[in-house]
Design an enzyme around this catalytic site. Structure first.
Site, short mmCIF file in Angstrom:
data_model
loop_
_atom_site.label_atom_id
_atom_site.label_comp_id
_atom_site.label_asym_id
_atom_site.label_seq_id
_atom_site.Cartn_x
_atom_site.Cartn_y
_atom_site.Cartn_z
N PRO A 13 0.68 -1.26 0.00
CA PRO A 13 -0.23 -0.01 0.04
C PRO A 13 0.98 1.32 0.17
CG PRO A 13 -0.30 -1.14 2.00
CD PRO A 13 0.68 -2.04 1.07
N ASP A 14 0.46 2.37 -0.63
CA ASP A 14 1.20 3.58 -0.68
C ASP A 14 0.80 4.12 0.46
OD1 ASP A 14 2.12 6.04 -1.26
OD2 ASP A 14 0.99 6.34 -3.07
N PHE A 15 1.87 4.71 1.37
CA PHE A 15 1.85 5.47 2.63
C PHE A 15 0.86 6.61 2.41
CE2 PHE A 15 5.83 4.19 4.99
CZ PHE A 15 5.44 2.69 4.67
N ARG A 16 0.68 7.22 1.16
CA ARG A 16 -0.04 8.45 0.90
C ARG A 16 -1.45 7.84 0.22
NH1 ARG A 16 4.81 10.41 1.54
NH2 ARG A 16 5.49 9.50 -0.53
N ASN A 82 11.69 4.47 -1.51
CA ASN A 82 10.91 3.52 -0.92
C ASN A 82 11.86 2.94 0.00
OD1 ASN A 82 9.11 4.04 -3.08
ND2 ASN A 82 9.86 2.12 -4.38
N ASP A 84 11.15 -0.36 1.13
CA ASP A 84 10.59 -1.90 1.38
C ASP A 84 11.56 -2.88 0.91
OD1 ASP A 84 10.77 -1.46 -1.61
OD2 ASP A 84 8.61 -0.69 -1.66
N HIS A 99 15.44 7.94 1.69
CA HIS A 99 14.48 8.19 2.78
C HIS A 99 14.71 7.17 3.95
CE1 HIS A 99 11.31 10.59 0.37
NE2 HIS A 99 12.44 11.13 0.57
#
Ligand code: ZN
Length: 231
Positions: A13-16, A82, A84, A99
């Site tokens: 899922p996209d955090f945003r 990302n 992940d 990040h």
């Protein structure tokens, strides 16, 4: 340079996005360093499934296509927003995580490091309880909480990764921007460095980006682009 769109192709899922973390009422506190130091359980409760479930995902078409480009000698490195770890899982060797990354966690008190796998076991991502005190918070022998090396709000970007990303962007003949809308700075400024040094930028993203007018070409469909890379 890759962003959230590359991960959502793998089912992360996209955090945003609409299903993402930012729908969580605690969202602003979850990745805030001051909150973490005050109460690390806010992060660990909020991210138990999202971050500590990441080990279950496999690299998607873009990760695999970039690994293929590297093997063919056509890719110098990957800058990713990302967290992940899927580029590494796909076998790519030069990955700059601007990040940060949960691949290591450090104790906030004494600095001791633990790997993602060790923390995953302590957190009990499958529903079990952690050890030592608050069942959600993995703690060091010294009593400090382990924090992932993900860059939280209120923290500096990882210096070495970002410096390497800048250097890569500056010497690139071509930067391909994949699955990011280039809205989060300073990472979003990296393609500008490529342009300033006379390199070309290609953009592959469903939504428009601020650099569209400067791109040599843009394509809306990430999956189609990844499928076309081998040919
Ligand atoms: Zn410690």
């Amino acid at each position: 340079m890759t962003g959230a769109g590359v991960s959502t192709l793998c089912g992360i899922p996209d955090f945003r996005g609409p299903q993402g973390l930012y729908r969580n009422p605690d969202a602003e506190r979850i990745f805030d360093i001051d909150w973490f130091d005050r109460d690390p359980s806010v992060y660990y409760r909020g991210c138990r499934e999202l971050v500590y479930g990441l080990g279950a995902f496999e690299p998607g078409p873009v990760h695999l296509a970039l690994k293929r480009m590297e093997d063919a000698g056509r890719l110098d490195g990957i800058i990713t927003q990302n967290i992940d770890m899927l580029h590494q899982k796909a076998g790519s060797s030069n990955v700059y995580e601007v990040h940060g990354s949960p691949v290591l966690h450090h104790c906030r008190r004494c600095g001791k490091a633990r790997t993602f796998a060790e923390i995953m076991e302590m957190v009990g991502a499958n529903g079990g309880a952690g050890r030592l005190g608050d069942p959600y918070v993995p703690r060091c022998e010294c009593g400090g909480a382990f924090k992932p090396d993900i860059t939280f709000f209120g923290e500096q970007l990882p210096e070495v990764a970002f410096a390497n990303a800048q250097s890569l962007a500056m010497r690139a003949d071509v930067m391909i921007v994949l699955g990011t809308s280039l809205t989060v700075f300073p990472a979003a400024g990296l393609p500008r460095l490529t342009l300033q040094r006379g390199g070309k930028v290609f953009i592959v993203n469903a939504q428009p980006t601020p650099l569209d007018d400067w791109a040599t070409a843009r394509y809306p469909d990430l999956a189609a682009f990844a499928a076309a890379i081998p040919s």
